[in-house]
Every structure is written in C-alpha cells, then in structure tokens.
Design a protein around this motif. Structure first.
Motif, PDB file in Angstrom:
ATOM      1  N   TYR A  34      13.718  24.014  26.166  1.00 16.73           N
ATOM      2  CA  TYR A  34      13.117  25.500  26.133  1.00 16.73           C
ATOM      3  C   TYR A  34      12.041  26.006  26.072  1.00 16.73           C
ATOM      4  N   ARG A  35      11.792  27.478  26.274  1.00 14.27           N
ATOM      5  CA  ARG A  35      10.399  27.965  25.921  1.00 14.27           C
ATOM      6  C   ARG A  35      10.806  28.864  24.731  1.00 14.27           C
ATOM      7  N   LEU A  36       9.947  29.193  23.750  1.00 12.97           N
ATOM      8  CA  LEU A  36      10.048  29.976  22.647  1.00 12.97           C
ATOM      9  C   LEU A  36      10.703  31.267  23.196  1.00 12.97           C
ATOM     10  N   ILE A  37      10.290  31.801  24.137  1.00 18.48           N
ATOM     11  CA  ILE A  37      10.859  33.408  24.457  1.00 18.48           C
ATOM     12  C   ILE A  37      12.390  33.333  24.543  1.00 18.48           C
ATOM     13  N   ASP A  38      12.867  32.216  24.903  1.00 21.05           N
ATOM     14  CA  ASP A  38      14.241  32.046  25.438  1.00 21.05           C
ATOM     15  C   ASP A  38      15.255  32.537  24.139  1.00 21.05           C
ATOM     16  N   PHE A  39      14.703  32.468  22.970  1.00 17.84           N
ATOM     17  CA  PHE A  39      15.461  32.880  21.770  1.00 17.84           C
ATOM     18  C   PHE A  39      15.579  34.217  21.826  1.00 17.84           C
ATOM     19  N   ALA A  40      14.335  35.015  21.916  1.00 16.82           N
ATOM     20  CA  ALA A  40      14.339  36.527  21.873  1.00 16.82           C
ATOM     21  C   ALA A  40      15.219  37.033  22.994  1.00 16.82           C
ATOM     22  N   LEU A  41      15.196  36.388  24.145  1.00 18.46           N
ATOM     23  CA  LEU A  41      15.982  36.941  25.380  1.00 18.46           C
ATOM     24  C   LEU A  41      17.413  36.400  25.137  1.00 18.46           C
ATOM     25  N   SER A  42      17.854  35.333  24.775  1.00 20.62           N
ATOM     26  CA  SER A  42      19.028  35.070  24.355  1.00 20.62           C
ATOM     27  C   SER A  42      19.607  35.917  23.405  1.00 20.62           C
ATOM     28  N   ASN A  43      19.059  36.100  22.405  1.00 20.98           N
ATOM     29  CA  ASN A  43      19.806  37.036  21.173  1.00 20.98           C
ATOM     30  C   ASN A  43      20.168  38.415  21.682  1.00 20.98           C
ATOM     31  N   LEU A  44      19.163  38.881  22.769  1.00 23.09           N
ATOM     32  CA  LEU A  44      19.357  40.288  23.231  1.00 23.09           C
ATOM     33  C   LEU A  44      20.438  40.160  24.235  1.00 23.09           C
ATOM     34  N   ALA A  45      20.626  39.255  25.308  1.00 20.08           N
ATOM     35  CA  ALA A  45      21.679  38.985  26.240  1.00 20.08           C
ATOM     36  C   ALA A  45      22.927  38.532  25.515  1.00 20.08           C
ATOM     37  N   ASN A  46      22.936  37.729  24.641  1.00 23.95           N
ATOM     38  CA  ASN A  46      24.399  37.580  23.871  1.00 23.95           C
ATOM     39  C   ASN A  46      24.994  38.622  22.955  1.00 23.95           C
ATOM     40  N   SER A  47      24.084  39.426  22.700  1.00 19.69           N
ATOM     41  CA  SER A  47      24.658  40.691  21.978  1.00 19.69           C
ATOM     42  C   SER A  47      25.030  41.735  22.793  1.00 19.69           C
ATOM     43  N   GLY A  48      25.059  41.412  24.301  1.00 21.13           N
ATOM     44  CA  GLY A  48      25.546  42.549  25.114  1.00 21.13           C
ATOM     45  C   GLY A  48      24.478  43.773  25.568  1.00 21.13           C
ATOM     46  N   ILE A  49      23.147  43.422  25.375  1.00 20.14           N
ATOM     47  CA  ILE A  49      22.265  44.267  25.610  1.00 20.14           C
ATOM     48  C   ILE A  49      21.542  43.854  26.989  1.00 20.14           C
ATOM     49  N   THR A  50      21.743  44.848  28.063  1.00 24.41           N
ATOM     50  CA  THR A  50      21.550  44.427  29.485  1.00 24.41           C
ATOM     51  C   THR A  50      20.284  45.308  29.975  1.00 24.41           C
ATOM     52  N   THR A  51      19.568  45.905  29.055  1.00 26.27           N
ATOM     53  CA  THR A  51      18.091  46.420  29.615  1.00 26.27           C
ATOM     54  C   THR A  51      17.174  45.865  28.565  1.00 26.27           C
ATOM     55  N   VAL A  52      16.281  45.125  28.787  1.00 24.77           N
ATOM     56  CA  VAL A  52      15.222  44.452  28.272  1.00 24.77           C
ATOM     57  C   VAL A  52      13.997  44.516  28.817  1.00 24.77           C
ATOM     58  N   GLY A  53      12.917  45.116  28.138  1.00 30.02           N
ATOM     59  CA  GLY A  53      11.625  45.033  28.410  1.00 30.02           C
ATOM     60  C   GLY A  53      11.027  43.881  27.827  1.00 30.02           C
ATOM     61  N   ILE A  54       9.945  43.377  28.584  1.00 30.91           N
ATOM     62  CA  ILE A  54       9.188  42.272  28.060  1.00 30.91           C
ATOM     63  C   ILE A  54       7.792  42.854  28.347  1.00 30.91           C
ATOM     64  N   ILE A  55       6.865  43.092  27.198  1.00 27.48           N
ATOM     65  CA  ILE A  55       5.485  43.231  27.330  1.00 27.48           C
ATOM     66  C   ILE A  55       5.015  42.107  27.555  1.00 27.48           C
ATOM     67  N   ALA A  56       4.473  41.719  28.882  1.00 27.78           N
ATOM     68  CA  ALA A  56       3.957  40.335  29.125  1.00 27.78           C
ATOM     69  C   ALA A  56       2.328  40.127  28.712  1.00 27.78           C
ATOM     70  N   PRO A  57       2.311  38.855  28.586  1.00 29.73           N
ATOM     71  CA  PRO A  57       0.681  38.759  28.058  1.00 29.73           C
ATOM     72  C   PRO A  57      -0.039  39.069  29.217  1.00 29.73           C
TER      73      PRO A  57
END
Lengths: 370, 376
Positions: A34-57
C-alpha cells in the motif's frame, strides 16, 4: 445526505529522514503493497462516497502515478469521481500544517460546484479502516456544522509532529483543541465532517488567514463555530516517526489488527494492483510472523518483518524486525535487524546492519547499495 | 472500424467435463491456476504480448465467473477503444436462438463480429492451454507461405501420437494428411488446436460447413479435412517450448507443479512476456509464528499458521494451526481448519475443510475435494 470527500495530501512528515526526502507522507509505501493515502481513499470509497478531491502535494509525481484516474477506488466516473487539485508550494514548507486554508481557497470550486450536504475532510497518512456512514449519520443528527473524529489514546506523546486533543463537554460539543495532553486523551484523527455550505462560509470568513491550518482557525473560534465530536473505536495507526513506521507496519502481523483493517471483506483497503506472481518459497526459506507481498522470492530467514513486492531474499540471509520495500535485493548471508530499506536497495552478500531496538531503526535510502 | 491484420477468437465455451468437480460451476478457462491465475490468463497474455488487441471470447457453459473475470479486459491491457475484448455468447436471431454446436459453429455464428474488423487473418485459440508464445512468428510463416490455414503443431513421442490429432506434412511443411487419433501414426506432429486462418478462406469454409447436414461443425473433424480435400494451402508451424493442455485432472495438477518446480516450464516470474491476471486486491500474505513453509507458491491474502510443503496456495487461502499441506493445490479462498493433513489433493475454490480432516488417496491418486463456492 449526500457527502463528498476531500483528502489533504499537501504536507510532509518530519522525523522520517530519507524516507520522505523525495516523497510526501501520502505516498509513503506501507504494509507491503500500500501507500499511506490508500486508507483515506478506501475509507471514502467503501463508505459510498463517489466524489473525492485530493489536494495534491506541490511535487505530486509519485502520488499521481499511484492514483491515476482513481480506478481502484471506483473513482473513474462520469458523475463525480476523482478530482486531483494542485496544492501550493507552502504545503511542503510549513512545519506540521496539514490543512492549509490557502489550498482550499485555491480549489474552492470543489466545494462550490457540488450540491452535497456534507464534506468529509481527512489527512492522507493515517492507518485506519472506518465506515464513514456512521459518522455521517451522527453528524446529521447532531445539527452541528462540523464534527471532529477522535480516538481515545493512552498517552500524550503521540502529539509530536503536531496533533490535537479534544476537550468535549457533556453535550458533546468540542470546547478546546489542545496541543498537549497527559494520560488518556481524545486524540483528533485529522478527520472531520463539515456542512458544505458552512465550509464556504468558513473560507469566506477566514480567507485572510490563508497561511493557517484550517483546524488552528477552528481552535481559535470554537465560540462561534458549533463543533461536535465523534469517537472512533477501531485501530488507529498514527505514523509520526520512523520508529512509528516500523511499529505500525509490524501491527499488520497482529491477528486483530490484520482482520479489522485489512481483511474486512466489506471494506478492503484498495490500492493500485501491480499484478505480480505469487511468492516463491524455496526449501531454504524460514519465515515467521511476517507479512510478505507478491512477486517475492524468499530463500532466507524472515521474522517480525514486512516485505514489500518483488523483493529477493538470498540464501542464508536473515531479516528481523525490519521493513523491506519493493524491488530490494538482499544478498546471501546478509543480516538486517531493525532496518528500513527504501525501494530498490541492494544489500551485498554478508552485510550486517543493526538498528537499535525499534526506537531508532537504520534507514537505507532509495536505490543504495550497501 | 480500422482494418486489423489479425484478430483472435478464443474458444471458451466447452464444459471441460474431464476436470470433474473443478468445472461443476465454472467454465474450464476460468478455473484457478498457479495460485493467482486463471487458465485463460495465459492465452489472453499471449495475445496482448503478441500485439493482438482484438479478442473475441466464445462462451457458453456457465460463463458467470469467466465474464466477470475478463470484464473490460483492462487487466490484460485489452481495454482498448478500437477492438479489445468482446464476450460472445450464443444469441437469438429472427428465427430463434441456437446453441453453439461445435467449435466451427461458434465461429460461424460470429462471422458478423469478425467482419466488423475485416481482418486479414483470424487466430483460433483454445481457452485451456498453458504456454507462452509470440503468435507473430506463426503469423509471419502463415503470410510468407500464402497459406489458407496454418496449424500450430508440437512433436510428441510417436508411441503417444495415437492420442492426438496428427498432421502429416511434407518437407516444405505442407499438410498432406490429417488423422484424428490415428491407430498407426505416420507422423509425430500433434495439432495443438491453435490455428491461423486467412479470413476469406475461413469465412467461405464456415458458410459451406454450416449448410452441410453431415458436419459436426468442428475444426479438427470437419473444417480442416474439408480444406485439405479442396486442395487449399495448409501448413504446419512447429511450436517449440513448453505447452500443456490442462483438460484433465492429472495434466492440470502436473502443469501447476511444473510451474513451481521447473523455471524452464512456464515461468510466471520473469518480466519478459509477462502473464497478466485480473488480480484481486488482497492484503499481503501473513505467515504466522509457528508456520513452516518448505517449497511453496503462496498468493496474496493468504494466512498460514500450519505447514506447507511443496504446494500452491491460491489467493485468500487460510491454513489453520497444526495443519500439514503436502504436494497439494489449494484453490482461492479455501479455508483449511486446524490439524488437517492434506496430501496430493486439489481443494476447490472457497471450500471449508473442517478441523482434523485427512485428505489423501491411499493409492496416491490426485484427490479433488469439495464443490466450488464462488465469490468475486
């Protein structure tokens, strides 16, 4: 109760030495595949959230390479989907700030153009598996404009590298965000849910403080902002140093943590697949209490360690209490104890490297040969 | 649609009854193989590694898992706009629907599909072969010889030749005779069931074959003898390397053991001509404190507390404490309880083996255990 997600990835870690020299915490490899961001992304995706913004470095190469168009998280969509939004240069400079108001203002359209009721805002470097649906429900019931997620933690020492503990009154309202605590504390998990319209108001009110962290501003304005709290009772792996990194990786070998965080069939942690071959163990291998990833060839001894993808461990080599990242090559008879090898490290046959008892692991920089 | 030089048609509709309960709920090409793969991965990977970007997959028997697994073809880099993977099941027309009645009949019903791409050549593949190859070499010979049909053949020991479809070729490689399972073989060139046809020739043969009431609509039995009789140019392409038909339990088992034991057989570990698969996102495997692994291939998502000796574990397998797995293949998501002893067995997908179960044939035959419980 439509909810969208925003992940802040525009920050660096301090105290990680070479590991974060050329990468943000969000893209730090973790747990074998994994990469650490996978947890944040997966938590959103697995909770049915389909619009996700990432403030990229600001320097987002490794992150973009990992996330792509968001397919592993089912975010390659027409309606909503993944929005990679540029963060400012300040993100990589300021000490400890994770949620720069400047970055949100710059990408205010993300909040403006959606009609969602709520936004879940989270960090990109914490290890936990959470169903946000319960958070959304609790927040919606509370009638407050913002709810902070916390975990009861036994000590205050995890507050290094900037963190907050929450004081919560009997009505559930947050009365203080404190930078230090003793004994048990309500540790703020760098995750909150906020009413989208309030977020626009907030950015309008405090736009002049754009150099500040959003939660520093919340801390200073708790009398005007109605903030609630939500307790998370699952495993929370906070990575604030290389010693934490080693410890949280080893957490994967714990039966309960593995089952809760990684093996929950309803909420698998999703990541980019590399499609490597199964692990090949030769008769000389001897592996105990370790996490091993696909594509490895194991001929030596591995104990209490995390081995990433496509690592070769030579005959007679011995790896203990270590993290070996992808594409490393451990020569025959080499001995590593309390060592973190970054990607593409070559350990020569017979080399012996010892870190000190988990507190101060030796870090071997990306691509080195020793 | 752009004209294609060569497209592939992959025959994946057969039941594969010789694999017994392994195919009781799943089409043969979708049966798990080598831990994390499914049999079809090898043919699909060969296509993409040969630059063939258009593949029709003919399905009929229990295609659920196969369809789901192939998906858009993205896992094999076959999710391309102009071509890619198409699943082709039997369908109804104005006068009703028909099942695919044979290999050639399946292709006949999809003439329209092939015409969409108007290819020069059509590569016909089986979905149950394990091998690595670059079809371009065969295609080159096919084109250089202006052949109507090129048949990929492999040399087999002459004493085993009577089990195969045998091609007899002259010195230039022209096929002069084809005999299905000859009693007294005069050649040791076995057909591998891999064909390249010039599309115009195949199209004509299929239309004629369809109208022949005597025909079983099979490539080996009907199309090839017919083209041979008509004096078409049929040549052999001599395949060199490792190739296995995994249509029986024995060959299915042995081929997987080859994959583990013999790096010169089918090497899934090298980066050249990679074998792609539709990988599930499982966590890395966990090897417990008392585990004892001798030689093994272990896939993502496994949890191993017991002993594993000379065995292959598919994705998501659990081996309970005290259990000993020897010379066995545990298919994905099977759960082996405590203190079991499993020797020379294939444990079906998703099967739970209760604590203290012994699975071992006294005569040393391969045991296939349980009925697959599938999940995606």
């Amino acid at each position: 109760m439509k909810t969208i997600g925003l992940i802040s990835a525009n920050y660096r870690g301090e105290g990680f030495g070479d590991l974060t020299e050329n990468r943000t915490l969000a893209s730090l490899p973790y747990g074998g595949r994994y990469r650490l961001i996978d947890f944040a992304l997966s938590n959103l995706a697995n909770s049915g959230i389909t619009t996700v913004g990432i403030i990229a470095p600001y320097d987002s190469g490794s992150l973009i390479d990992h996330i792509g168009i968001g397919n592993p998280w089912s975010l390659g969509r027409k309606n909503g989907g993944l929005f990679l939004m540029p963060g400012s240069l300040y993100g990589v400079q300021t000490g400890g700030n994770r949620f720069l108001i400047r970055d949100m203002l710059k990408n205010i359209k993300f909040f403006e153009r959606d009609d969602a009721d709520y936004v879940i805002i989270s960090s990109s470097s914490d290890v936990y598996n959470m169903d946000y649906k319960t958070l959304i429900e609790a927040h919606s019931k509370s009638g407050r404009v913002m709810t902070l997620v916390y975990k009861k933690m036994p000590r205050g020492e995890d507050l290094k590298n900037k963190g907050y503990c929450l004081d919560i009154d009997e009505t559930g309202k947050v009365t203080a965000l404190k930078p230090e605590a003793f004994g048990w504390c309500n540790y703020f998990m760098d995750c909150c849910i906020v009413n989208r319209e309030f977020m626009l108001t907030f950015l309008h009110w405090f736009g002049a403080l754009e150099y500040m962290d959003m939660f520093d501003v919340v801390r200073d304005n708790l009398d005007t902002i109605d903030v609630g709290a939500f307790e998370f009772r699952g495993y929370f792996g906070k990575i604030s140093s290389t010693a934490d990194f080693l410890k949280v990786n080893q957490g994967m070998t714990d039966y309960d943590i593995r089952n809760e965080v990684f093996c929950n069939p309803d909420r698998l942690i999703l990541t980019k697949t590399q499609d490597e071959a199964p692990v090949y163990y030769t008769p000389d291998s001897d592996v105990r209490n370790s996490t091993i990833s696909a594509g490895c060839r194991i001929e030596g001894k591995v104990e209490n360690s995390t081995i990433f993808r496509s690592v070769n461990i030579g005959k007679g080599a011995s790896i203990r209490n270590s993290v070996i990242m992808m594409h490393c090559n451990i020569g025959e008879g080499a001995v590593l104890d309390n060592v973190i090898c970054d990607k593409y490290v070559n350990i020569n046959p017979g080399a012996k490297i010892y870190g000190s008892g988990g507190e101060d692991p030796v870090i071997i920089g990306k691509g080195s040969t020793i | 649609m752009k004209k294609k030089k060569c497209i592939a048609m992959l025959l994946a509709g057969g039941q594969g009854s010789r694999l017994g309960s392994l195919t009781s709920s799943i089409a043969k090409p979708a049966v798990s193989f080598g831990g994390k793969y499914r049999i079809i991965d090898f043919s699909l990977s060969n296509c993409v590694n040969s630059g063939i970007d258009t593949v029709g997959i003919l399905v009929q028997y229990k295609p659920l898992i196969l369809n789901k697994y192939v998906g858009t073809g993205e896992s094999w880099d076959l999710a391309v706009a102009d071509g890619g993977v198409s699943i082709l099941p039997p369908f109804a027309g104005e006068t009703g629907g028909e099942w695919y009645e044979g290999t050639a009949d399946a292709i006949y019903h999809n003439i329209d599909f092939i015409d969409l791409y108007n290819p020069d050549n059509v590569l016909i593949l089986s979905g149950d072969h394990i091998y690595k190859t670059d079809y371009n070499k065969m295609l080159k010979e096919h084109e250089a010889n202006n052949a109507d049909l090129t048949v990929s053949v492999i040399e087999v020991p002459i004493e085993e030749a009577s089990r195969f479809g045998i091609m007899t070729a002259d010195e230039e490689g022209n096929i002069v005779k084809f005999t299905e399972k000859p009693k007294n073989p005069d050649s040791n060139l076995a057909s591998m069931g891999i064909y390249i046809f010039t599309w115009s020739s195949l199209r004509k043969a299929l239309l004629e074959d369809h109208n022949d009431p005597q025909s079983e609509h099979d490539f080996g039995k009907n199309i090839i003898p017919k083209m041979l009789a008509e004096g078409k140019k049929l040549i052999v392409y001599r395949f060199e390397g490792y190739w296995r038909d995994v249509g029986t339990v024995d060959s299915y088992y042995e081929c997987q053991m080859d994959l583990m034991d013999d790096m010169d057989s089918i090497n899934v570990f090298t980066k050249d001509s990679r074998v792609f698969s539709n990988s599930n996102i499982y966590p890395p495997q966990y090897i417990g404190p008392e585990a004892n692994i001798d030689k093994a291939l272990i896939s993502n998502g496994c949890t191993v507390y017991g002993a594993v000796d000379h065995s292959i574990l598919g994705s998501g397998v659990v081996i309970g404490p005290g259990s000993v797995i020897e010379d066995s293949i545990i298919l994905p998501n099977a759960i082996i309880g405590r203190d079991c002893h499993i020797k020379k067995a294939i444990i079906n997908e998703g099967v739970t083996v209760d604590d203290r179960t012994d699975i071992n044939d006294p005569d040393g035959k391969i045991v296939v255990y349980g009925t697959a419980r599938l999940s995606v």
